[in-house]
Design a protein around this motif. Sequence first.
Motif, PDB file in Angstrom:
ATOM      1  N   SER A 136       0.825  -1.204   0.000  1.00 27.81           N
ATOM      2  CA  SER A 136       0.000   0.000   0.000  1.00 27.81           C
ATOM      3  C   SER A 136       0.862   1.258   0.000  1.00 27.81           C
ATOM      4  N   LEU A 137       1.932   1.260   0.786  1.00 29.30           N
ATOM      5  CA  LEU A 137       2.839   2.414   0.810  1.00 29.30           C
ATOM      6  C   LEU A 137       3.544   2.586  -0.533  1.00 29.30           C
ATOM      7  N   ASP A 138       3.891   1.475  -1.182  1.00 30.20           N
ATOM      8  CA  ASP A 138       4.528   1.559  -2.499  1.00 30.20           C
ATOM      9  C   ASP A 138       3.565   2.139  -3.539  1.00 30.20           C
ATOM     10  N   ARG A 139       2.281   1.791  -3.428  1.00 36.16           N
ATOM     11  CA  ARG A 139       1.301   2.368  -4.358  1.00 36.16           C
ATOM     12  C   ARG A 139       1.143   3.865  -4.132  1.00 36.16           C
ATOM     13  N   LYS A 140       1.181   4.300  -2.880  1.00 35.53           N
ATOM     14  CA  LYS A 140       1.112   5.736  -2.596  1.00 35.53           C
ATOM     15  C   LYS A 140       2.307   6.463  -3.217  1.00 35.53           C
ATOM     16  N   THR A 141       3.485   5.857  -3.124  1.00 34.75           N
ATOM     17  CA  THR A 141       4.675   6.459  -3.724  1.00 34.75           C
ATOM     18  C   THR A 141       4.553   6.519  -5.237  1.00 34.75           C
ATOM     19  N   ALA A 142       4.024   5.449  -5.843  1.00 32.55           N
ATOM     20  CA  ALA A 142       3.911   5.398  -7.301  1.00 32.55           C
ATOM     21  C   ALA A 142       2.934   6.445  -7.828  1.00 32.55           C
ATOM     22  N   ARG A 143       1.872   6.728  -7.069  1.00 34.84           N
ATOM     23  CA  ARG A 143       0.887   7.707  -7.526  1.00 34.84           C
ATOM     24  C   ARG A 143       1.453   9.121  -7.567  1.00 34.84           C
ATOM     25  N   LYS A 144       2.474   9.389  -6.789  1.00 34.99           N
ATOM     26  CA  LYS A 144       3.051  10.736  -6.738  1.00 34.99           C
ATOM     27  C   LYS A 144       4.168  10.940  -7.761  1.00 34.99           C
ATOM     28  N   ARG A 145       4.529   9.898  -8.511  1.00 38.92           N
ATOM     29  CA  ARG A 145       5.589  10.044  -9.500  1.00 38.92           C
ATOM     30  C   ARG A 145       5.073  10.808 -10.715  1.00 38.92           C
ATOM     31  N   THR A 146       5.951  11.568 -11.308  1.00 38.66           N
ATOM     32  CA  THR A 146       5.628  12.244 -12.556  1.00 38.66           C
ATOM     33  C   THR A 146       5.579  11.216 -13.690  1.00 38.66           C
ATOM     34  N   PRO A 147       4.914  11.535 -14.804  1.00 41.21           N
ATOM     35  CA  PRO A 147       4.890  10.583 -15.921  1.00 41.21           C
ATOM     36  C   PRO A 147       6.288  10.169 -16.379  1.00 41.21           C
ATOM     37  N   ARG A 148       7.227  11.115 -16.367  1.00 40.77           N
ATOM     38  CA  ARG A 148       8.583  10.790 -16.773  1.00 40.77           C
ATOM     39  C   ARG A 148       9.243   9.834 -15.795  1.00 40.77           C
ATOM     40  N   ALA A 149       9.046  10.097 -14.496  1.00 43.61           N
ATOM     41  CA  ALA A 149       9.623   9.223 -13.474  1.00 43.61           C
ATOM     42  C   ALA A 149       8.993   7.836 -13.517  1.00 43.61           C
ATOM     43  N   ALA A 150       7.687   7.769 -13.753  1.00 43.01           N
ATOM     44  CA  ALA A 150       7.020   6.476 -13.846  1.00 43.01           C
ATOM     45  C   ALA A 150       7.523   5.682 -15.050  1.00 43.01           C
ATOM     46  N   GLU A 151       7.848   6.388 -16.127  1.00 39.60           N
ATOM     47  CA  GLU A 151       8.353   5.717 -17.321  1.00 39.60           C
ATOM     48  C   GLU A 151       9.747   5.141 -17.088  1.00 39.60           C
ATOM     49  N   MET A 152      10.572   5.860 -16.291  1.00 34.04           N
ATOM     50  CA  MET A 152      11.934   5.414 -16.023  1.00 34.04           C
ATOM     51  C   MET A 152      11.990   4.352 -14.923  1.00 34.04           C
ATOM     52  N   CYS A 153      10.916   4.210 -14.162  1.00 32.04           N
ATOM     53  CA  CYS A 153      10.911   3.271 -13.044  1.00 32.04           C
ATOM     54  C   CYS A 153      10.868   1.838 -13.566  1.00 32.04           C
ATOM     55  N   ARG A 154      11.666   0.975 -12.944  1.00 32.14           N
ATOM     56  CA  ARG A 154      11.711  -0.412 -13.376  1.00 32.14           C
ATOM     57  C   ARG A 154      10.489  -1.183 -12.886  1.00 32.14           C
ATOM     58  N   LYS A 155      10.114  -2.172 -13.663  1.00 33.14           N
ATOM     59  CA  LYS A 155       9.023  -3.051 -13.279  1.00 33.14           C
ATOM     60  C   LYS A 155       9.527  -4.045 -12.242  1.00 33.14           C
ATOM     61  N   ARG A 156       8.725  -4.290 -11.210  1.00 32.46           N
ATOM     62  CA  ARG A 156       9.104  -5.198 -10.147  1.00 32.46           C
ATOM     63  C   ARG A 156       8.264  -6.468 -10.208  1.00 32.46           C
ATOM     64  N   VAL A 157       8.954  -7.612 -10.163  1.00 37.79           N
ATOM     65  CA  VAL A 157       8.305  -8.903 -10.302  1.00 37.79           C
ATOM     66  C   VAL A 157       8.677  -9.784  -9.122  1.00 37.79           C
ATOM     67  N   PRO A 158       7.699 -10.386  -8.428  1.00 34.35           N
ATOM     68  CA  PRO A 158       8.040 -11.327  -7.346  1.00 34.35           C
ATOM     69  C   PRO A 158       8.839 -12.507  -7.897  1.00 34.35           C
ATOM     70  N   TRP A 159       9.877 -12.897  -7.154  1.00 38.35           N
ATOM     71  CA  TRP A 159      10.766 -13.934  -7.667  1.00 38.35           C
ATOM     72  C   TRP A 159      11.260 -14.819  -6.532  1.00 38.35           C
TER      73      TRP A 159
END
Length: 309
Positions: free
Chosen positions: A259-282
Amino acid sequence: MFTASARTPVRSLGTGDDGERRASSPFLSSSRSLLRPADSRRQESAAGSTGNVNVQILEAIKSLQEQVADLQAKSTQPAVSSIQQCAVSKKAPKELLTSIHSVVRHLRERLDAPMQWDTSSGFSSPENMRVTSEITTACVNEKYPASVVQKATKKYFTTLKRRSRLQTNNKLPDARKKQRRLQRKHHKLQNRKVALSGSTTLTQEQKEKFSAILQIEYMSSEESAEESGEDEHMGERLMVLLIHTLPWRNQSVNEMFQSLDRKTARKRTPRAAEMCRKRVPWGAEPSSPSGTTAKPPPSCPAWAKVSDC
């Protein structure tokens, strides 16, 4: 036809013994008596307003006097110089580190008598002290005294010596991988702290509860597909981070962190969201040689870990 002598006589205003004119009409007399209390009330109200204004002015003067006294007290205190701040700081200023790195590179690459540290020797060896003297002479100024520059220079030498030793033993790639994972943990921890502090859906009691587990030991590690050797399987390497979830962490803690990670993601700019890596459980967190990663820290509260830990 009426004449002037036949007109109805008009009752005139009489004059008292004290010289004040008074109305002979009973109506005018009663009206004046009714108006006098209203005049008195207006005078009293005006006097009260004047008193309130005077009180406000006195309070403002008192506040200004207190501010002036505070400024005078601060002006008499000795100012802390930038030299003293650098001397007590545990971490060298970024500006100073940049200057040291630049001087070291210049000494190494200059055409006439290039100089560089010998990392196989100690920092206090004669050859290395000559290099250190050149760096100190170039970086010392009014802002950074010799003691601060030498301290930062020694720390940089220690870093280069450690890097050289790892490279000689062919352990530098593993050390860099470990450092990147640790940096990701710290970055994730900082983002979650900010998100928890700014949350409007959690009560103060809930914030205090989850603040106890916002520590580096509770953060799961992340590695890139290239670091794990899974780049061919995952396709786009460096754009995917594989998450190794801590096996002892309770599901409620996992959900709160998500939930905290989703709050952080919502505040990212479109450019920052584009540069952010995708996270996959492994899978689960791989155990370290000491085995401490697969176990909760000793201070872990019971509600934050699974029952069989």
